[in-house]
Design a protein around this motif. Structure first.
Motif, PDB file in Angstrom:
ATOM      1  N   GLN A  83      14.064  19.035   7.138  1.00  8.27           N
ATOM      2  CA  GLN A  83      15.372  19.505   7.602  1.00  8.27           C
ATOM      3  C   GLN A  83      15.471  19.440   9.122  1.00  8.27           C
ATOM      4  O   GLN A  83      16.476  18.984   9.671  1.00  8.27           O
ATOM      5  N   ALA A  84      14.435  19.892   9.804  1.00  5.51           N
ATOM      6  CA  ALA A  84      14.429  19.854  11.270  1.00  5.51           C
ATOM      7  C   ALA A  84      14.472  18.413  11.773  1.00  5.51           C
ATOM      8  O   ALA A  84      15.194  18.085  12.719  1.00  5.51           O
ATOM      9  N   ARG A  85      13.712  17.542  11.135  1.00  5.24           N
ATOM     10  CA  ARG A  85      13.673  16.130  11.532  1.00  5.24           C
ATOM     11  C   ARG A  85      15.048  15.482  11.342  1.00  5.24           C
ATOM     12  O   ARG A  85      15.526  14.772  12.232  1.00  5.24           O
ATOM     13  N   ALA A  86      15.680  15.723  10.227  1.00  5.98           N
ATOM     14  CA  ALA A  86      17.003  15.149   9.971  1.00  5.98           C
ATOM     15  C   ALA A  86      18.015  15.648  11.005  1.00  5.98           C
ATOM     16  O   ALA A  86      18.832  14.873  11.518  1.00  5.98           O
ATOM     17  N   GLN A  87      17.934  16.919  11.334  1.00  2.86           N
ATOM     18  CA  GLN A  87      18.843  17.492  12.330  1.00  2.86           C
ATOM     19  C   GLN A  87      18.578  16.888  13.715  1.00  2.86           C
ATOM     20  O   GLN A  87      19.515  16.556  14.439  1.00  2.86           O
ATOM     21  N   ALA A  88      17.313  16.714  14.083  1.00  2.85           N
ATOM     22  CA  ALA A  88      16.969  16.120  15.382  1.00  2.85           C
ATOM     23  C   ALA A  88      17.468  14.675  15.464  1.00  2.85           C
ATOM     24  O   ALA A  88      18.022  14.268  16.487  1.00  2.85           O
ATOM     25  N   PHE A  89      17.281  13.911  14.397  1.00  2.00           N
ATOM     26  CA  PHE A  89      17.761  12.531  14.389  1.00  2.00           C
ATOM     27  C   PHE A  89      19.281  12.485  14.518  1.00  2.00           C
ATOM     28  O   PHE A  89      19.833  11.640  15.220  1.00  2.00           O
ATOM     29  N   GLU A  90      19.952  13.392  13.827  1.00  2.00           N
ATOM     30  CA  GLU A  90      21.414  13.443  13.893  1.00  2.00           C
ATOM     31  C   GLU A  90      21.879  13.773  15.310  1.00  2.00           C
ATOM     32  O   GLU A  90      22.795  13.149  15.838  1.00  2.00           O
ATOM     33  N   GLU A  91      21.249  14.762  15.928  1.00  2.00           N
ATOM     34  CA  GLU A  91      21.635  15.144  17.288  1.00  2.00           C
ATOM     35  C   GLU A  91      21.345  14.026  18.284  1.00  2.00           C
ATOM     36  O   GLU A  91      22.147  13.755  19.174  1.00  2.00           O
ATOM     37  N   ALA A  92      20.215  13.368  18.150  1.00  2.00           N
ATOM     38  CA  ALA A  92      19.894  12.252  19.039  1.00  2.00           C
ATOM     39  C   ALA A  92      20.845  11.085  18.796  1.00  2.00           C
ATOM     40  O   ALA A  92      21.256  10.404  19.739  1.00  2.00           O
ATOM     41  N   GLY A  93      21.198  10.860  17.545  1.00  2.00           N
ATOM     42  CA  GLY A  93      22.147   9.802  17.227  1.00  2.00           C
ATOM     43  C   GLY A  93      23.497  10.048  17.864  1.00  2.00           C
ATOM     44  O   GLY A  93      24.168   9.106  18.311  1.00  2.00           O
ATOM     45  N   ALA A  94      23.903  11.310  17.950  1.00  2.00           N
ATOM     46  CA  ALA A  94      25.165  11.651  18.600  1.00  2.00           C
ATOM     47  C   ALA A  94      25.130  11.321  20.090  1.00  2.00           C
ATOM     48  O   ALA A  94      26.147  10.943  20.674  1.00  2.00           O
ATOM     49  N   VAL A  95      23.955  11.426  20.693  1.00  2.00           N
ATOM     50  CA  VAL A  95      23.815  11.114  22.120  1.00  2.00           C
ATOM     51  C   VAL A  95      24.101   9.633  22.370  1.00  2.00           C
ATOM     52  O   VAL A  95      24.699   9.264  23.369  1.00  2.00           O
ATOM     53  N   VAL A  96      23.689   8.785  21.455  1.00  2.00           N
ATOM     54  CA  VAL A  96      23.766   7.347  21.692  1.00  2.00           C
ATOM     55  C   VAL A  96      24.834   6.613  20.894  1.00  2.00           C
ATOM     56  O   VAL A  96      25.045   5.427  21.126  1.00  2.00           O
ATOM     57  N   SER A  97      25.485   7.270  19.994  1.00  2.00           N
ATOM     58  CA  SER A  97      26.356   6.576  19.040  1.00  2.00           C
ATOM     59  C   SER A  97      27.336   5.609  19.678  1.00  2.00           C
ATOM     60  O   SER A  97      27.517   4.498  19.191  1.00  2.00           O
TER      61      SER A  97
END
Length: 144
Positions: A83-97
């Motif tokens: 869950q933490a990993r999925a959330q971190a990937f999502e947040e990082a993806g928002a930075v670069v989308s």
């Protein structure tokens, strides 16, 4: 040597290029600073993960984990990490989308495998005559 009509355009393009490199480096820094934390039910375990998916902290906010069977605790721990990993990937993806150029894999960027130089090298590729112009300016008889 007098300036040509193209000098300002070339300077503007180089300035834009430098700005894009700086933005890419800033994006990488922001991704590297991104973390996410997930907490299991009954607060049995709390896990923090980096944008690259690495577990950076494991905490036990309560003694709930002590009342769990080993298999149950292992399952809760793994689920919380996921869950933490999925959330971190999502947040990082928002930075670069909105900033990724075509052909750049978000996964490579999020896993820290992508160097800004791969997207925007220090010395951009260009035809020899353009490189010569940038290095030496316009010289009579050098075009054509």
């Amino acid at each position: 040597m007098s300036a040509t009509p193209y000098d300002q355009q070339i300077e503007d393009l180089l300035k834009l290029y430098r700005t894009q490199r700086e933005e890419a480096a800033e994006t990488r820094r922001r991704i590297n600073e991104t973390t996410a934390t997930a907490t299991a039910p009954r607060q049995a375990v709390k896990v923090t993960v980096s944008a690259q998916g690495e577990v950076t902290a494991v905490e036990f906010p309560t003694a709930a984990y002590r009342r769990m069977a080993a298999k149950e605790f292992a399952d809760v721990l793994l689920t919380t990490i996921q869950q933490a990993r999925a959330q971190a990937f999502e947040e990082a993806g928002a930075v670069v989308s909105a900033q990724l150029p075509p052909g750049v894999a978000v996964a490579d960027l999020l896993q820290g495998r992508l160097d800004p130089d791969a997207i925007l090298p220090v010395d951009p590729e260009m035809p020899d005559h353009v490189r010569d112009y940038l290095d030496h300016g316009f010289r009579a008889g050098s075009h054509g």
